[in-house]
Every structure is written in structure tokens, then in C-alpha cells.
Design a protein around this motif. Structure first.
Motif, PDB file in Angstrom:
ATOM      1  N   VAL A  32       0.037   4.720  -0.085  1.00 55.85           N
ATOM      2  CA  VAL A  32      -1.102   3.367   0.219  1.00 55.85           C
ATOM      3  C   VAL A  32      -0.581   2.742   1.311  1.00 55.85           C
ATOM      4  CG1 VAL A  32      -0.535   1.226  -1.639  1.00 55.85           C
ATOM      5  CG2 VAL A  32      -0.453   3.682  -2.170  1.00 55.85           C
ATOM      6  N   GLN A  33       0.267   2.345   1.863  1.00 59.71           N
ATOM      7  CA  GLN A  33      -0.042   1.467   3.401  1.00 59.71           C
ATOM      8  C   GLN A  33      -0.539   1.560   3.922  1.00 59.71           C
ATOM      9  OE1 GLN A  33       4.060  -0.332   3.964  1.00 59.71           O
ATOM     10  NE2 GLN A  33       2.975  -1.013   5.940  1.00 59.71           N
ATOM     11  N   ILE A  49      -2.663  -0.295   7.247  1.00 59.21           N
ATOM     12  CA  ILE A  49      -1.551  -1.131   7.912  1.00 59.21           C
ATOM     13  C   ILE A  49      -0.605  -0.288   8.147  1.00 59.21           C
ATOM     14  CG2 ILE A  49       0.331  -2.844   7.493  1.00 59.21           C
ATOM     15  CD1 ILE A  49      -1.387  -3.834   4.954  1.00 59.21           C
ATOM     16  N   PRO A  50      -0.101   0.006   9.195  1.00 61.27           N
ATOM     17  CA  PRO A  50       0.598   0.288  10.549  1.00 61.27           C
ATOM     18  C   PRO A  50       1.851  -0.101   9.975  1.00 61.27           C
ATOM     19  CG  PRO A  50      -0.391  -0.272  11.945  1.00 61.27           C
ATOM     20  CD  PRO A  50      -0.905  -1.765  10.774  1.00 61.27           C
ATOM     21  N   LEU A  51       3.028   1.378   9.629  1.00 64.71           N
ATOM     22  CA  LEU A  51       4.712   1.353   9.262  1.00 64.71           C
ATOM     23  C   LEU A  51       5.091   0.820  10.477  1.00 64.71           C
ATOM     24  CD1 LEU A  51       5.327   4.855   7.889  1.00 64.71           C
ATOM     25  CD2 LEU A  51       4.366   2.543   6.750  1.00 64.71           C
ATOM     26  N   MET A  72      -4.460   8.444   6.057  1.00 61.93           N
ATOM     27  CA  MET A  72      -4.272   8.068   7.326  1.00 61.93           C
ATOM     28  C   MET A  72      -5.491   7.831   7.789  1.00 61.93           C
ATOM     29  SD  MET A  72      -1.952   7.517   8.970  1.00 61.93           S
ATOM     30  CE  MET A  72      -0.920   6.656  10.204  1.00 61.93           C
ATOM     31  N   PRO A  73      -5.870   6.372   8.071  1.00 67.57           N
ATOM     32  CA  PRO A  73      -7.581   6.335   8.301  1.00 67.57           C
ATOM     33  C   PRO A  73      -8.002   6.463   9.559  1.00 67.57           C
ATOM     34  CG  PRO A  73      -7.271   4.237   7.378  1.00 67.57           C
ATOM     35  CD  PRO A  73      -5.870   5.762   7.622  1.00 67.57           C
ATOM     36  N   SER A  84      -3.163   1.781  16.859  1.00 69.47           N
ATOM     37  CA  SER A  84      -1.413   1.266  16.999  1.00 69.47           C
ATOM     38  C   SER A  84      -0.659   2.586  16.832  1.00 69.47           C
ATOM     39  CB  SER A  84      -1.441   0.368  15.593  1.00 69.47           C
ATOM     40  OG  SER A  84      -1.482   1.690  14.560  1.00 69.47           O
ATOM     41  N   GLN A  85      -2.117   4.024  16.639  1.00 66.68           N
ATOM     42  CA  GLN A  85      -0.878   5.269  17.066  1.00 66.68           C
ATOM     43  C   GLN A  85       0.038   4.871  18.549  1.00 66.68           C
ATOM     44  OE1 GLN A  85       0.106   8.133  14.345  1.00 66.68           O
ATOM     45  NE2 GLN A  85       0.919   6.356  13.257  1.00 66.68           N
TER      46      GLN A  85
END
Ligand SMILES: Nc1ncnc2c1ncn2[C@@H]1O[C@H](COP(=O)(O)OP(=O)(O)O)[C@@H](O)[C@H]1O
Ligand SMILES: O=C(O)[C@H](O)[C@@H](O)[C@H](O)[C@H](O)COP(=O)(O)O
Length: 197
Positions: A59-60, A65-67, A140-141, A147-148
Motif C-alpha cells: 500500500v505504501q 512512498i519508498p520503503l 509499484m508506480p 528514488s529507486q
């Protein structure tokens, strides 16, 4: 890291192939597609690390929102545990897992107890953006790609891994990966085990 061992002309030898492989890279690079093809070639089990995320983590990420590392450690522990279980059952295992940072890869090695080999599917930022844009039906959008890329730490010279270009046809990429795994396994047979940092 061994650069493109495939081009070294190492012949396929299933008995020498590493039994535990992580296909790594940023979201949408082509990890799952390649990992499934490599598992097929090795006669091993394909494990999708995405399936081991908690519902909350999915969901995050779906919300863009990155982990954080604290979010990732228990997930990585589950991935490592699955690797350990498959190897204990005598099955070669090929995991699709982003494994972006060195610390994550070391944790996967430590917690699985396996001498993992890494296959990094990678390309230019433009290629990666195009690739993730093609993907449909994933939590994953595409907005997560920057960020990745910021989190990604390339394979170190002392890691057992190879970079495979993302724009190869999947069977060509799988052949390169397996050639590397054969060469890497043969190399490990000749060198003493190194400690995991
Ligand atoms: N070698 C390839 N050539 C062309 N398209 C590919 C290739 N590998 C993967 N794809 C496509 O790219 C998208 C992302 O692939 P996927 O394997 O889901 O990536 P990841 O597991 O890294 O998120 C999918 O639409 C997939 O069909
Ligand atoms: O295919 C993907 O989109 C990635 O595999 C993705 O789902 C992955 O699980 C996340 O990247 C979470 O982990 P990290 O934030 O550590 O990459």
C-alpha cells in the motif's frame, strides 16, 4: 564483480552453476522476466520477492512512498528464509528482488546462509523509464523510479555478480546470466570462502 563473464566463452556446465541466484535491479528493469527464464534454464524454483512484501508495504509503495530500511529488513529476512528453505529442500533457487543496496545483498547472504550470485538487470535512465512505463498491473508506480535509482548501489568488485543489459532479448540475457553463473561457480571452487561483511 566479474564483468560479462558470458563473453569469456565459459561453457555451460549445470553441475558448476551456482544454486542460489538473485536477479536484482530497480523497479521495472526486467528482473522477474529474466529470473523466471534463468530458473527455467537451471531447473530451479523462481521466487518473486514482491510476493513476500507485507500488505502495508505494498500500500505504501502504491501510494508512491519508498520503503525505508526499517521497512525493508523484515522483507529481506523473509526472502532469505525462502532461499534457505528451497536450498534445504535441494532445489536451485532464482529470486527476483530489487536488492538495491550492498547492505541488503549482504543481509540476504547472511540470513540465507547461501553464497548468492547476483545478476543485475540494468540500463540507462531513459531505458529504465521506458521499461517501467510499459508495465501494467503492478503496485509499484513509475514515479518511484527516481528514488529507486538514488538508492541503487552497483555491485562491488568483491561481490559475485554480473550486469546484464536490459535491452537484450530475454533468452539472450538468460544465456549470459547462466554463462556467468557457471564461471562464477567454477571460480568459487578454486578459492576459499570469503567472510560476509
Ligand atoms: N528482455 C526484455 N525485453 C523486452 N521487454 C521486457 C524484457 N524483460 C522484461 N520486459 C518487460 O518489461 C516490463 C517489466 O518487466 P518485469 O520483469 O516485471 O520487471 P521487474 O521485475 O524488474 O519489475 C514488463 O512489461 C516485461 O514484459
Ligand atoms: O518490480 C518492482 O517494481 C520491484 O521489485 C519492487 O516491487 C520492489 O519490491 C520494490 O522495489 C521494493 O523494494 P525496494 O524499495 O527495496 O526496491
Amino acid at each position: 564483480m566479474t564483468e560479462q563473464a558470458a563473453s569469456a566463452g565459459v561453457g555451460a556446465d549445470a553441475s558448476a552453476t551456482a544454486a542460489a541466484v538473485v536477479v536484482m535491479g530497480v523497479a521495472g528493469a526486467g528482473k522477474s522476466t529474466l529470473a523466471a527464464a534463468v530458473a527455467d534454464r537451471l531447473g530451479g524454483v523462481f521466487v518473486e520477492a514482491d510476493d513476500l512484501h507485507s500488505a502495508e508495504a505494498k500500500v505504501q509503495m502504491a501510494g508512491g512512498i519508498p520503503l525505508t530500511d526499517d521497512d525493508r529488513w523484515p522483507w529481506l529476512a523473509r526472502v532469505a528464509s525462502r532461499v534457505r528453505d528451497e536450498l534445504a529442500a535441494g532445489r536451485p533457487v532464482v529470486v527476483s528482488c530489487s536488492a538495491l543496496r550492498r547492505a541488503y545483498r549482504d543481509a540476504l547472504m547472511r540470513d540465507s546462509g547461501a553464497e548468492l550470485a547476483f545478476v543485475h538487470v540494468h540500463g540507462s535512465a531513459a531505458q529504465l523509464a521506458e521499461r517501467i512505463g510499459q508495465r501494467t498491473g503492478h503496485f509499484m508506480p513509475a514515479t518511484m523510479l527516481p528514488s529507486q535509482l538514488a538508492t541503487l548501489e552497483p555491485l562491488g568488485d568483491d561481490e559475485h555478480g554480473v550486469v546484464v543489459p536490459l535491452d537484450l532479448p530475454v533468452e539472450t540475457a538468460a544465456a549470459q546470466a547462466v554463462a556467468f553463473l557457471d564461471a562464477d561457480a567454477a571460480c568459487r571452487d578454486r578459492t576459499p570462502e570469503r567472510p560476509v561483511s
